[in-house]
Design a protein around this motif. Structure first.
Motif, PDB file in Angstrom:
ATOM      1  N   GLY A  14       0.833  -1.184   0.000  1.00  0.00           N
ATOM      2  CA  GLY A  14       0.000   0.000   0.000  1.00  0.00           C
ATOM      3  C   GLY A  14       0.876   1.245   0.000  1.00  0.00           C
ATOM      4  O   GLY A  14       2.102   1.177   0.096  1.00  0.00           O
ATOM      5  N   GLY A  15       0.230   2.402  -0.137  1.00  0.00           N
ATOM      6  CA  GLY A  15       0.964   3.659  -0.052  1.00  0.00           C
ATOM      7  C   GLY A  15       1.668   4.086  -1.327  1.00  0.00           C
ATOM      8  O   GLY A  15       2.459   5.024  -1.298  1.00  0.00           O
ATOM      9  N   ARG A  16       1.410   3.429  -2.430  1.00  0.00           N
ATOM     10  CA  ARG A  16       2.079   3.803  -3.692  1.00  0.00           C
ATOM     11  C   ARG A  16       1.306   4.952  -4.339  1.00  0.00           C
ATOM     12  O   ARG A  16       0.731   4.837  -5.414  1.00  0.00           O
ATOM     13  N   LEU A  17       1.335   6.091  -3.646  1.00  0.00           N
ATOM     14  CA  LEU A  17       0.483   7.209  -4.022  1.00  0.00           C
ATOM     15  C   LEU A  17       0.941   7.879  -5.311  1.00  0.00           C
ATOM     16  O   LEU A  17       0.115   8.298  -6.137  1.00  0.00           O
ATOM     17  N   SER A  21      -1.225   8.427  -8.586  1.00  0.00           N
ATOM     18  CA  SER A  21      -1.413   9.773  -9.116  1.00  0.00           C
ATOM     19  C   SER A  21      -1.150   9.812 -10.616  1.00  0.00           C
ATOM     20  O   SER A  21      -1.906  10.438 -11.379  1.00  0.00           O
ATOM     21  N   TRP A  31      -5.606  13.175  -2.924  1.00  0.00           N
ATOM     22  CA  TRP A  31      -5.968  11.797  -2.611  1.00  0.00           C
ATOM     23  C   TRP A  31      -6.375  11.629  -1.146  1.00  0.00           C
ATOM     24  O   TRP A  31      -5.853  12.305  -0.257  1.00  0.00           O
ATOM     25  N   ASP A  33      -5.783   8.664   1.111  1.00  0.00           N
ATOM     26  CA  ASP A  33      -5.003   7.429   1.089  1.00  0.00           C
ATOM     27  C   ASP A  33      -5.388   6.543   2.274  1.00  0.00           C
ATOM     28  O   ASP A  33      -5.032   6.821   3.413  1.00  0.00           O
ATOM     29  N   SER A  35      -4.724   3.157   2.075  1.00  0.00           N
ATOM     30  CA  SER A  35      -4.130   1.907   1.597  1.00  0.00           C
ATOM     31  C   SER A  35      -3.093   1.303   2.532  1.00  0.00           C
ATOM     32  O   SER A  35      -2.656   0.174   2.295  1.00  0.00           O
ATOM     33  N   THR A  36      -2.679   2.000   3.590  1.00  0.00           N
ATOM     34  CA  THR A  36      -1.517   1.537   4.337  1.00  0.00           C
ATOM     35  C   THR A  36      -1.797   0.938   5.706  1.00  0.00           C
ATOM     36  O   THR A  36      -0.972   0.205   6.227  1.00  0.00           O
ATOM     37  N   ALA A 298     -10.492   4.646  -6.878  1.00  0.00           N
ATOM     38  CA  ALA A 298      -9.292   5.355  -7.308  1.00  0.00           C
ATOM     39  C   ALA A 298      -9.617   6.467  -8.296  1.00  0.00           C
ATOM     40  O   ALA A 298      -8.982   7.533  -8.286  1.00  0.00           O
ATOM     41  N   LEU A 303      -7.706   5.835  -2.361  1.00  0.00           N
ATOM     42  CA  LEU A 303      -6.825   4.687  -2.570  1.00  0.00           C
ATOM     43  C   LEU A 303      -6.993   3.696  -1.430  1.00  0.00           C
ATOM     44  O   LEU A 303      -6.852   4.046  -0.257  1.00  0.00           O
ATOM     45  N   ARG A 305      -6.284  -0.707  -0.325  1.00  0.00           N
ATOM     46  CA  ARG A 305      -5.364  -1.815  -0.589  1.00  0.00           C
ATOM     47  C   ARG A 305      -6.158  -3.018  -1.095  1.00  0.00           C
ATOM     48  O   ARG A 305      -7.066  -3.493  -0.412  1.00  0.00           O
TER      49      ARG A 305
END
Length: 341
Positions: A14-17, A21, A31, A33, A35-36, A298, A303, A305
């Motif tokens: 996760g966290g692949r912002l 983007s 965003w 986020d 996801s983390t 998304a 975002l 996970r």
């Protein structure tokens, strides 16, 4: 029990912002986020003294004392996040059969495979029957992403069986800080028991890369030798020492996080996505529509996970009421799209 396979180990974090983007054409600051699984209300880092940037890290700066007081054990070694430890530990054992309880954090199985071990994917309900065939058992407690918890008594029973023949029980407690009474750390020091802790999740300090390994002195010494000097940077040590000593902030978070988790659970259930598992920092939803929901969210700058095995979504906590309302709106649109398909 089945051998861990490459596709399961290649799952992105996760966290692949920035990647999201670029893919969806939405600016980074637009965003939400989730996801983390990192606490969105991070410990407030103050300005740091210039000396911690200019001088090499020193082991007598007070970090080990602060950590021992916070965790309740002196059997610790600071590392650059628990990731550094889980990558190094497999190199400290002869090749053998390693059971990794899954589905879980994929880096554990990947690390043992890279070191040449035979890795088996183990379902929680089969641990007792499979343990005699294993040289090491690796699990995450509470588990990521399922939220499954293992009682201390059960963990110690598994440890006794493994340790009797020179085996290891490795327990990753990255998500346990909200419920510290469930931790095995106070049992650290027993041969064959290794506990990993991290400041990334509960404290919201994932970028600092600070974690701790709790184990017997001999194993900590071997691990320290493998990792080399200055495993944790001076600024990271300074931040960790202050955060671990801030008991008021910690108590506030332990009251706030369950409330936020319940609000998120209720929101997901209202949209027909009742969580299958949870933790104070995330909710886990199994759904055959995981890919479609994640993609639709998304497109709205939200975002989450996604996991392929099993098909599921993990939702981290929104930072505030506005974030929860934004997720509510985005999920409504995502579910509407599914209904029209």
């Amino acid at each position: 029990m089945r051998p861990a396979s490459a596709p399961e180990l290649a799952s992105p974090h996760g966290g692949r912002l920035r990647e999201a983007s670029r893919r969806y054409g939405i600016a980074l600051d637009q965003w939400l986020d989730l996801s983390t699984g990192v606490n969105p209300v991070a410990w407030p880092v103050p300005p740091l003294p210039l000396s911690c940037w200019q001088r090499l890290p020193e082991e007598d700066d007070g970090l080990e004392i602060a950590a021992a007081q916070y965790y309740g054990s002196e059997m610790l070694l600071p590392v650059a996040g628990s990731q550094a430890a889980l990558q190094a530990l497999p190199w400290l054992r002869p090749h053998g059969a390693v059971g990794v309880v899954g589905p879980s954090y994929a880096e554990h199985a990947a690390a043992w495979l890279r070191a040449g071990h035979h890795v088996e994917d183990v379902e929680p309900g089969t641990i007792d029957s499979l343990l005699p065939a294993l040289d090491a058992l690796v699990l995450v407690n509470p588990n990521n992403p399922t939220g499954e918890r293992y009682p201390i008594g059960q963990l110690l029973a598994w440890h006794r069986q493994l340790a009797a023949r020179g085996g290891w029980l490795v327990v990753d407690e990255a998500f346990i800080d909200a419920t510290p009474a469930e931790s095995l750390v106070t049992h650290a020091g027993m041969r064959g028991l290794i506990v990993l802790r991290s400041l990334g999740k509960f404290f919201g300090l994932a970028g600092a890369r600070v974690g701790f390994v709790f184990a017997d002195a001999a194993l900590r010494g071997r691990l320290a030798h493998l990792l080399g000097p200055w495993a944790v940077s001076g600024p990271a040590r300074a931040v960790a020492m202050l955060a671990l000593g801030d008991h008021t902030w910690q108590a506030t978070q332990r009251q706030r996080l369950p409330q936020q988790a319940e609000a998120l659970r209720a929101l997901l259930a209202r949209h027909g996505l009742p969580p299958t598992g949870c933790n104070a920092l995330f909710q886990w939803v199994r759904t055959e529509h995981a890919a479609e929901i994640a993609h639709t969210l998304a497109h709205q700058g939200v975002l989450v996970r996604r996991f392929d095995y099993p098909e599921s979504l993990r939702f981290g906590l929104p930072p505030d009421a506005a974030g929860l309302a934004r997720l509510d709106l985005a999920l409504g649109r995502a579910v509407a799209v599914l209904s029209l398909a």
